[in-house]
Design a protein around this motif. Structure first.
Motif, PDB file in Angstrom:
ATOM      1  N   ILE A   4       1.077  -1.091  -0.008  1.00 45.71           N
ATOM      2  CA  ILE A   4      -0.171   0.053  -0.237  1.00 45.71           C
ATOM      3  C   ILE A   4       0.890   0.987  -0.069  1.00 45.71           C
ATOM      4  O   ILE A   4       0.564   2.051  -0.881  1.00 45.71           O
ATOM      5  N   ASP A   5       1.634   1.035   0.727  1.00 50.24           N
ATOM      6  CA  ASP A   5       3.101   2.131   1.023  1.00 50.24           C
ATOM      7  C   ASP A   5       3.366   2.783  -0.500  1.00 50.24           C
ATOM      8  O   ASP A   5       3.645   3.660  -0.650  1.00 50.24           O
ATOM      9  N   LEU A   8       1.188   4.006  -2.887  1.00 53.75           N
ATOM     10  CA  LEU A   8       0.724   5.382  -2.578  1.00 53.75           C
ATOM     11  C   LEU A   8       1.996   6.583  -2.949  1.00 53.75           C
ATOM     12  O   LEU A   8       1.974   7.404  -3.879  1.00 53.75           O
ATOM     13  N   LEU A  34      -4.953  -2.202   8.381  1.00 52.31           N
ATOM     14  CA  LEU A  34      -5.873  -0.664   6.739  1.00 52.31           C
ATOM     15  C   LEU A  34      -6.427  -0.278   8.107  1.00 52.31           C
ATOM     16  O   LEU A  34      -6.380   0.857   6.707  1.00 52.31           O
ATOM     17  N   ASP A  35      -7.142  -0.150   8.908  1.00 55.17           N
ATOM     18  CA  ASP A  35      -7.331   1.184   9.712  1.00 55.17           C
ATOM     19  C   ASP A  35      -6.565   2.107   9.757  1.00 55.17           C
ATOM     20  O   ASP A  35      -6.439   3.269  10.083  1.00 55.17           O
ATOM     21  N   ARG A  36      -4.992   2.341   9.086  1.00 56.18           N
ATOM     22  CA  ARG A  36      -4.109   3.179   8.833  1.00 56.18           C
ATOM     23  C   ARG A  36      -4.062   4.289   7.938  1.00 56.18           C
ATOM     24  O   ARG A  36      -3.625   5.476   7.337  1.00 56.18           O
ATOM     25  N   TYR A  37      -4.344   3.547   7.472  1.00 58.16           N
ATOM     26  CA  TYR A  37      -5.015   3.750   5.951  1.00 58.16           C
ATOM     27  C   TYR A  37      -6.094   4.200   5.293  1.00 58.16           C
ATOM     28  O   TYR A  37      -7.567   4.039   6.136  1.00 58.16           O
ATOM     29  N   PRO A  38      -6.407   5.459   4.337  1.00 58.62           N
ATOM     30  CA  PRO A  38      -7.679   6.328   3.950  1.00 58.62           C
ATOM     31  C   PRO A  38      -8.688   4.846   3.563  1.00 58.62           C
ATOM     32  O   PRO A  38      -8.587   3.853   3.432  1.00 58.62           O
ATOM     33  N   LYS A  39     -10.339   4.832   4.474  1.00 55.45           N
ATOM     34  CA  LYS A  39     -11.276   3.430   4.116  1.00 55.45           C
ATOM     35  C   LYS A  39     -11.282   3.649   2.290  1.00 55.45           C
ATOM     36  O   LYS A  39     -11.312   1.909   2.767  1.00 55.45           O
ATOM     37  N   ILE A  41      -9.249   2.719   0.350  1.00 52.75           N
ATOM     38  CA  ILE A  41      -8.333   1.076   0.307  1.00 52.75           C
ATOM     39  C   ILE A  41      -8.931  -0.081   0.781  1.00 52.75           C
ATOM     40  O   ILE A  41      -8.754  -0.897   0.632  1.00 52.75           O
ATOM     41  N   LYS A  42      -9.138   0.453   2.704  1.00 50.36           N
ATOM     42  CA  LYS A  42      -9.774  -1.410   3.103  1.00 50.36           C
ATOM     43  C   LYS A  42     -11.076  -1.512   1.923  1.00 50.36           C
ATOM     44  O   LYS A  42     -11.268  -3.019   1.345  1.00 50.36           O
TER      45      LYS A  42
END
Length: 134
Positions: A4-5, A8, A34-39, A41-42
């Motif tokens: 993910i990183d 991005l 996943l909660d560390r990323y914008p919604k 993405i999840k």
């Protein structure tokens, strides 16, 4: 740095970003953060998992099996990306009893997988791009 990183950082969009999110199967531990990323993405990862489960195991497994614990979040993810018809089919399927096989077949035939599969993924790609432009 996880996939993910990397996506991005690389400023991926559309299908490139979508394909990068499929790496969840190579790095399954990322699901826990996943909660560390914008919604969105999840949401995208849930939709990828939905598609995989549907293709491999069928509609019954989507509703009552492998992803049952994430089913409510999946419905929201589908609604968020504009796949409302798909979400509504799943809502209907969830209410069916196991012995209603004919009804499951009818619903399965209505899914994007059997109709406008490209259009379904176009919605997901548009959702990605809309949210990457925040």
């Amino acid at each position: 740095m996880n996939f993910i990183d990397e996506a991005l950082k690389s400023n991926l969009h559309g299908d490139d970003f979508l394909q990068a999110m499929a790496d969840i199967y190579k790095e399954p531990d990322v699901i826990d953060i996943l909660d560390r990323y914008p919604k969105f993405i999840k949401d995208v990862i849930l939709i990828i998992d939905y598609d995989t489960t549907l293709a491999m195991d069928g509609l019954w497994e989507v509703v009552n099996g492998n992803i049952e614990s994430e089913f409510a979040e999946l419905l929201i993810a589908l609604d968020n990306c504009g796949a409302i018809h798909e979400a509504n089919i799943l809502r209907t399927a969830q209410k069916l009893a196991p012995e209603q096989e004919d009804e499951f077949e009818k619903l399965y035939d209505e899914l994007a997988l059997n109709n406008d599969y490209d259009g379904f993924w176009d919605l997901v790609r548009e959702y990605i791009d809309k949210n990457l432009d925040y």
